[in-house]
Design a protein around this motif. Structure first.
Motif, PDB file in Angstrom:
ATOM      1  N   GLY A 122      -8.123  -9.455   6.959  1.00 41.43           N
ATOM      2  CA  GLY A 122      -9.269  -8.898   5.798  1.00 41.43           C
ATOM      3  C   GLY A 122      -9.373 -10.259   4.982  1.00 41.43           C
ATOM      4  N   SER A 123     -10.336 -10.332   4.910  1.00 41.43           N
ATOM      5  CA  SER A 123     -10.686 -11.121   3.601  1.00 41.43           C
ATOM      6  C   SER A 123     -11.050 -10.962   1.773  1.00 41.43           C
ATOM      7  CB  SER A 123     -12.814 -11.622   4.128  1.00 41.43           C
ATOM      8  OG  SER A 123     -12.332 -11.717   5.521  1.00 41.43           O
ATOM      9  N   PHE A 124     -10.548 -12.204   1.218  1.00 39.30           N
ATOM     10  CA  PHE A 124     -10.606 -11.475  -0.052  1.00 39.30           C
ATOM     11  C   PHE A 124     -12.369 -11.574  -0.701  1.00 39.30           C
ATOM     12  CE2 PHE A 124      -5.887 -13.810  -0.051  1.00 39.30           C
ATOM     13  CZ  PHE A 124      -5.715 -13.034  -0.881  1.00 39.30           C
TER      14      PHE A 124
ATOM     15  N   ILE B 242      -2.260 -16.497   4.553  1.00 37.54           N
ATOM     16  CA  ILE B 242      -3.996 -17.014   4.314  1.00 37.54           C
ATOM     17  C   ILE B 242      -4.219 -18.126   5.165  1.00 37.54           C
ATOM     18  CG2 ILE B 242      -5.107 -16.364   1.676  1.00 37.54           C
ATOM     19  CD1 ILE B 242      -2.418 -15.329   0.910  1.00 37.54           C
ATOM     20  N   GLU B 243      -5.296 -17.286   5.269  1.00 40.49           N
ATOM     21  CA  GLU B 243      -5.643 -19.420   6.138  1.00 40.49           C
ATOM     22  C   GLU B 243      -7.436 -19.832   4.838  1.00 40.49           C
ATOM     23  OE1 GLU B 243      -7.547 -18.269   9.198  1.00 40.49           O
ATOM     24  OE2 GLU B 243      -5.432 -18.410  10.394  1.00 40.49           O
ATOM     25  N   ASP B 244      -7.342 -20.698   4.366  1.00 44.84           N
ATOM     26  CA  ASP B 244      -8.562 -21.259   3.868  1.00 44.84           C
ATOM     27  C   ASP B 244      -8.820 -20.594   2.243  1.00 44.84           C
ATOM     28  OD1 ASP B 244      -9.325 -22.954   6.626  1.00 44.84           O
ATOM     29  OD2 ASP B 244     -10.447 -21.412   6.943  1.00 44.84           O
ATOM     30  N   ALA B 245      -7.298 -20.474   2.014  1.00 43.23           N
ATOM     31  CA  ALA B 245      -7.663 -19.920   0.592  1.00 43.23           C
ATOM     32  C   ALA B 245      -8.637 -20.845  -0.443  1.00 43.23           C
ATOM     33  CB  ALA B 245      -6.079 -19.656  -0.191  1.00 43.23           C
ATOM     34  N   ASN B 246      -9.549 -20.302  -1.294  1.00 39.64           N
ATOM     35  CA  ASN B 246     -10.403 -21.052  -2.078  1.00 39.64           C
ATOM     36  C   ASN B 246      -9.715 -19.895  -2.939  1.00 39.64           C
ATOM     37  OD1 ASN B 246     -11.299 -22.438  -3.904  1.00 39.64           O
ATOM     38  ND2 ASN B 246     -13.997 -22.730  -2.812  1.00 39.64           N
ATOM     39  N   VAL B 247      -8.977 -19.927  -4.238  1.00 43.15           N
ATOM     40  CA  VAL B 247      -8.796 -18.875  -5.908  1.00 43.15           C
ATOM     41  C   VAL B 247      -8.926 -20.185  -6.773  1.00 43.15           C
ATOM     42  CG1 VAL B 247      -7.799 -17.268  -6.953  1.00 43.15           C
ATOM     43  CG2 VAL B 247      -7.788 -18.206  -3.377  1.00 43.15           C
TER      44      VAL B 247
ATOM     45  N   GLY C  48      -1.337 -21.730  -3.579  1.00 42.45           N
ATOM     46  CA  GLY C  48      -2.378 -22.337  -4.081  1.00 42.45           C
ATOM     47  C   GLY C  48      -3.307 -22.790  -2.918  1.00 42.45           C
ATOM     48  N   ASN C  49      -4.114 -23.228  -2.979  1.00 34.97           N
ATOM     49  CA  ASN C  49      -5.292 -22.985  -1.936  1.00 34.97           C
ATOM     50  C   ASN C  49      -5.130 -23.951  -0.545  1.00 34.97           C
ATOM     51  OD1 ASN C  49      -7.546 -22.047  -3.040  1.00 34.97           O
ATOM     52  ND2 ASN C  49      -7.968 -23.902  -4.375  1.00 34.97           N
ATOM     53  N   GLY C  50      -5.639 -23.009   0.792  1.00 38.09           N
ATOM     54  CA  GLY C  50      -5.542 -23.598   1.127  1.00 38.09           C
ATOM     55  C   GLY C  50      -5.232 -22.827   2.547  1.00 38.09           C
ATOM     56  N   THR C  51      -3.718 -22.965   3.109  1.00 37.37           N
ATOM     57  CA  THR C  51      -3.228 -22.122   4.611  1.00 37.37           C
ATOM     58  C   THR C  51      -1.795 -22.054   3.855  1.00 37.37           C
ATOM     59  OG1 THR C  51      -4.928 -22.612   6.171  1.00 37.37           O
ATOM     60  CG2 THR C  51      -2.856 -21.330   6.305  1.00 37.37           C
ATOM     61  N   SER C  52      -1.359 -20.925   3.474  1.00 37.97           N
ATOM     62  CA  SER C  52       0.425 -20.681   3.542  1.00 37.97           C
ATOM     63  C   SER C  52       0.562 -18.960   4.284  1.00 37.97           C
ATOM     64  CB  SER C  52       0.223 -20.715   2.271  1.00 37.97           C
ATOM     65  OG  SER C  52      -0.528 -19.902   1.808  1.00 37.97           O
ATOM     66  N   THR C  53       2.416 -18.915   4.144  1.00 37.28           N
ATOM     67  CA  THR C  53       2.716 -17.863   4.693  1.00 37.28           C
ATOM     68  C   THR C  53       4.069 -17.419   4.343  1.00 37.28           C
ATOM     69  OG1 THR C  53       2.248 -19.004   7.371  1.00 37.28           O
ATOM     70  CG2 THR C  53       3.307 -17.280   6.846  1.00 37.28           C
ATOM     71  N   TYR C  54       3.777 -15.781   4.464  1.00 34.81           N
ATOM     72  CA  TYR C  54       4.562 -14.914   3.570  1.00 34.81           C
ATOM     73  C   TYR C  54       5.623 -13.965   4.379  1.00 34.81           C
ATOM     74  CZ  TYR C  54       2.265 -16.924  -0.760  1.00 34.81           C
ATOM     75  OH  TYR C  54       1.769 -17.746  -1.111  1.00 34.81           O
ATOM     76  N   ALA C  55       6.948 -13.802   4.069  1.00 36.30           N
ATOM     77  CA  ALA C  55       7.517 -12.886   5.062  1.00 36.30           C
ATOM     78  C   ALA C  55       7.237 -11.695   3.853  1.00 36.30           C
ATOM     79  CB  ALA C  55       9.498 -13.756   4.495  1.00 36.30           C
ATOM     80  N   ILE C  56       6.751 -11.059   5.356  1.00 38.59           N
ATOM     81  CA  ILE C  56       6.876  -9.224   4.666  1.00 38.59           C
ATOM     82  C   ILE C  56       8.575  -9.071   5.062  1.00 38.59           C
ATOM     83  CG2 ILE C  56       6.435  -7.522   4.600  1.00 38.59           C
ATOM     84  CD1 ILE C  56       3.654  -8.928   5.973  1.00 38.59           C
ATOM     85  N   PRO C  57       9.742  -7.959   3.293  1.00 35.45           N
ATOM     86  CA  PRO C  57      10.244  -8.264   3.805  1.00 35.45           C
ATOM     87  C   PRO C  57      10.547  -6.842   4.196  1.00 35.45           C
ATOM     88  CG  PRO C  57      10.270  -8.024   1.592  1.00 35.45           C
ATOM     89  CD  PRO C  57       8.621  -8.718   2.536  1.00 35.45           C
ATOM     90  N   ALA C  58      11.935  -6.687   5.493  1.00 34.66           N
ATOM     91  CA  ALA C  58      12.731  -5.959   6.873  1.00 34.66           C
ATOM     92  C   ALA C  58      12.015  -4.655   6.040  1.00 34.66           C
ATOM     93  CB  ALA C  58      13.525  -6.451   7.042  1.00 34.66           C
TER      94      ALA C  58
ATOM     95  N   ALA D 142     -12.295 -16.780  -2.272  1.00 32.90           N
ATOM     96  CA  ALA D 142     -12.640 -16.904  -0.503  1.00 32.90           C
ATOM     97  C   ALA D 142     -11.407 -17.638   0.306  1.00 32.90           C
ATOM     98  CB  ALA D 142     -13.516 -18.060  -0.099  1.00 32.90           C
ATOM     99  N   GLY D 143     -10.778 -16.795   1.320  1.00 32.38           N
ATOM    100  CA  GLY D 143     -10.176 -16.978   2.165  1.00 32.38           C
ATOM    101  C   GLY D 143      -9.830 -15.606   3.160  1.00 32.38           C
ATOM    102  N   VAL D 144      -9.047 -15.594   4.844  1.00 30.36           N
ATOM    103  CA  VAL D 144      -8.520 -14.640   5.258  1.00 30.36           C
ATOM    104  C   VAL D 144      -7.341 -14.679   5.263  1.00 30.36           C
ATOM    105  CG1 VAL D 144      -8.569 -14.028   7.656  1.00 30.36           C
ATOM    106  CG2 VAL D 144     -10.400 -16.179   6.286  1.00 30.36           C
TER     107      VAL D 144
END
Length: 139
Positions: A41-43, A68-73, A100-110, A52-54
């Motif tokens: 999806g895209s923001f 979240i890739e290439d975030a700019n919020v 923050g802006n850039g790329t970040s990754t999050y774990a989704i609870p099981a 913006a971001g993917v």
């Protein structure tokens, strides 16, 4: 008039979600090479916000991870990443602080049934203000 102001202030104060263990620290999660891309999806920003971001949701050995890739919020206090059932923060899983802006990754609870959640939100928890919405589409 003062009564109404005090009631409104009390309701606002009581409606704020308390910060849980999950939201206190940024996740240290990575997406390995063999992970399967399940959703993207895209923001889209809300009124008065720049965003913006993917968003990508991967399945890795039975564990879902959100990237979240290439975030700019636009900057804001207490920004959180929510996996949500709607485009508003009513039924959601709080994935943690927006890194923050850039790329970040999050774990989704099981215990999360990921196909039930169609949106990713960037939300200011402190002031209950929605910054950006990404509609997730199956790959």
């Amino acid at each position: 008039m003062n009564k109404y102001l005090l009631i409104l202030l009390a309701l606002f104060t009581l409606s704020c979600e308390k910060e849980g263990e999950l939201t206190r620290e940024n996740n240290n999660v990575s997406i390995p090479e063999g992970a399967i891309l399940k959703y993207t999806g895209s923001f889209v920003p809300t009124s008065g916000i720049t965003a913006a971001g993917v968003v990508k949701v991967y399945l890795d050995n039975g564990v879902y991870k959100l990237e979240i890739e290439d975030a700019n919020v636009s900057s804001g206090p207490d920004l959180k990443v929510y996996l949500s059932k709607s485009d508003t923060p009513t039924q959601y899983v709080n994935l943690g602080n927006f890194a923050g802006n850039g790329t970040s990754t999050y774990a989704i609870p099981a215990e999360t049934i990921v196909p039930d959640y169609s949106y990713v939100l960037i939300h200011c928890q402190q002031y209950n203000h929605l910054f950006a919405v990404a509609k997730l589409n199956s790959n």
